[in-house]
Design a protein around this motif. Structure first.
Motif, PDB file in Angstrom:
ATOM      1  N   ASP A  86       0.610  -1.862  -0.051  1.00  0.00           N
ATOM      2  CA  ASP A  86      -0.100  -0.229   0.216  1.00  0.00           C
ATOM      3  C   ASP A  86       0.787   1.032   0.097  1.00  0.00           C
ATOM      4  N   HIS A 101      -3.509   6.912  -0.936  1.00  0.00           N
ATOM      5  CA  HIS A 101      -4.930   6.335  -0.214  1.00  0.00           C
ATOM      6  C   HIS A 101      -5.687   7.935  -0.211  1.00  0.00           C
ATOM      7  N   ILE A 148      -2.963   6.853   9.119  1.00  0.00           N
ATOM      8  CA  ILE A 148      -3.028   5.704   8.479  1.00  0.00           C
ATOM      9  C   ILE A 148      -4.203   5.877   7.463  1.00  0.00           C
ATOM     10  N   ASP A 149      -5.211   6.855   7.583  1.00  0.00           N
ATOM     11  CA  ASP A 149      -5.950   7.249   6.230  1.00  0.00           C
ATOM     12  C   ASP A 149      -5.200   7.980   5.240  1.00  0.00           C
ATOM     13  N   GLY A 181      -1.703   4.913   4.912  1.00  0.00           N
ATOM     14  CA  GLY A 181      -1.686   3.468   4.689  1.00  0.00           C
ATOM     15  C   GLY A 181      -1.647   2.618   5.930  1.00  0.00           C
ATOM     16  N   SER A 191       0.928   0.512   6.631  1.00  0.00           N
ATOM     17  CA  SER A 191       1.835   0.476   6.564  1.00  0.00           C
ATOM     18  C   SER A 191       2.483   1.423   6.618  1.00  0.00           C
TER      19      SER A 191
END
Lengths: 180, 150
Positions: A34, A39, B86-87, B90, B92
């Motif tokens: 990812d 994102h 995270i948003d 991601g 990782s």
């Protein structure tokens, strides 16, 4: 408990089996896969307000209503240098379109090095600086070059990590136009 | 109370005290700087390998530290700050695996293996203790004596 050793062996076997299943399904896939995609795809682009190399500013209000291609780069980055001609060709194709804008955003470089590179390579599109790396962080960049396509209504419609070809950039543009 | 029971009670007391010392919260509420350091050390530097935001000196890591400082000052919880990253980047971006979803296996499997190993060891020790303690007889000693090279 009767047959305690058997129960423990069964439980140990179960743990090993679960571990094997996890390994089988996870090994071979990059745990940081990812890291190679944005994102923020499909989300509103973060607000921008950056100084440009020519002493002006470029901000979200200047870019509103246009298809925007943002390219994060540095002069010392070899893949950025490799994609430069593609970016210049692509910009030349669309620079006359009033509904199109393209900005190169310098991620982490010195002012002098950028000015020398822009002058030597005759970078045709506006170049903005990112002091404090705020825009780089807001866009969730992981390195350079990274290219983002933003639709006229301000949504990130496409991203590319790594050097782009003209065809890649046209795809990003088509996505921003809603032609995907 | 038998000596064996006393030994078990003493062992249990040592384990409980050790766990209590390890798990006991220290120093009360962490300061803002401690929280920034703590959250920064849990997040991976976005543009470098295997370094935390706290460790890295890249421009983006410095920007992230400033951003976390701002978020702490604005009253966001550690979990909210982690989720914001995270948003954006991601899962990782987390240096430690999450404690939910598939990540629970990463934490749970070693613990399960430890418990099972300890259980197996206890069973094995009991079984060995039940086995008769054989002492050599005179006949055994003579046999060994005869077999020894002179």
């Amino acid at each position: 408990m009767k047959y305690r050793a058997r129960w423990i062996a069964l439980a140990a076997g179960l743990v090993v089996t679960v571990f094997a299943v996890v390994l089988a399904t996870q090994v071979g896939t990059d745990p940081r896969a990812d890291a190679n995609k944005s994102h923020l795809l499909g989300q509103n682009a973060p607000a921008l307000d950056l100084p440009t190399l020519d002493g002006g500013r470029v901000g979200s209000s200047d870019l509103a209503g246009k298809i925007v291609i943002l390219n994060f780069w540095n002069s010392w980055c070899i893949p950025c240098q490799e994609e430069h001609s593609a970016l210049a060709d692509f910009y030349g194709r669309h620079a006359g379109d009033p509904g199109f804008a393209m900005v190169g955003i310098v991620r982490d470089d010195t002012d002098g090095a950028i000015r020398r590179y822009v002058a030597a390579e005759r970078v045709p599109y506006p170049v903005a600086l990112d002091p404090g790396a705020r825009a780089s962080l807001e866009f969730g960049t992981r390195g350079q070059p990274e290219t983002y396509a933003i639709s006229p209504d301000g949504v990130i419609t496409g991203t590319r990590f790594g050097p782009s070809s003209v065809a890649n950039l046209e795809q990003l543009l088509a996505a921003a136009r809603g032609q995907r | 109370m038998s000596r064996r029971t006393v030994a078990w009670v003493a062992l249990a007391a040592v384990v409980v005290v050790t766990l209590a010392i390890v798990a006991w919260p220290r120093g009360g509420k962490p300061s803002a700087a401690q929280r920034v350091q703590s959250v920064s050390s849990e997040l991976r530097c976005p543009d470098c390998e295997s370094q935390s935001i706290a460790q890295s000196s890249t421009e983006t890591a410095r920007a992230a530290r400033a951003d976390i400082r701002t978020r702490v000052a604005a009253g966001q919880s550690d979990a909210e700050i982690r989720q914001a990253y995270i948003d954006k980047f991601g899962p990782s971006i987390l240096l430690k695996p999450e404690s939910g979803g598939l990540g629970i296996l990463v934490w749970g499997l070693p613990a399960a293996a430890l418990v099972l190993g300890a259980g197996g060891l206890v069973l094995a020790l009991r079984r060995w203790r039940r086995e008769p303690h054989l002492r050599p007889t005179e006949a055994d000693r003579e046999l060994v004596q005869r077999a020894r090279p002179r």
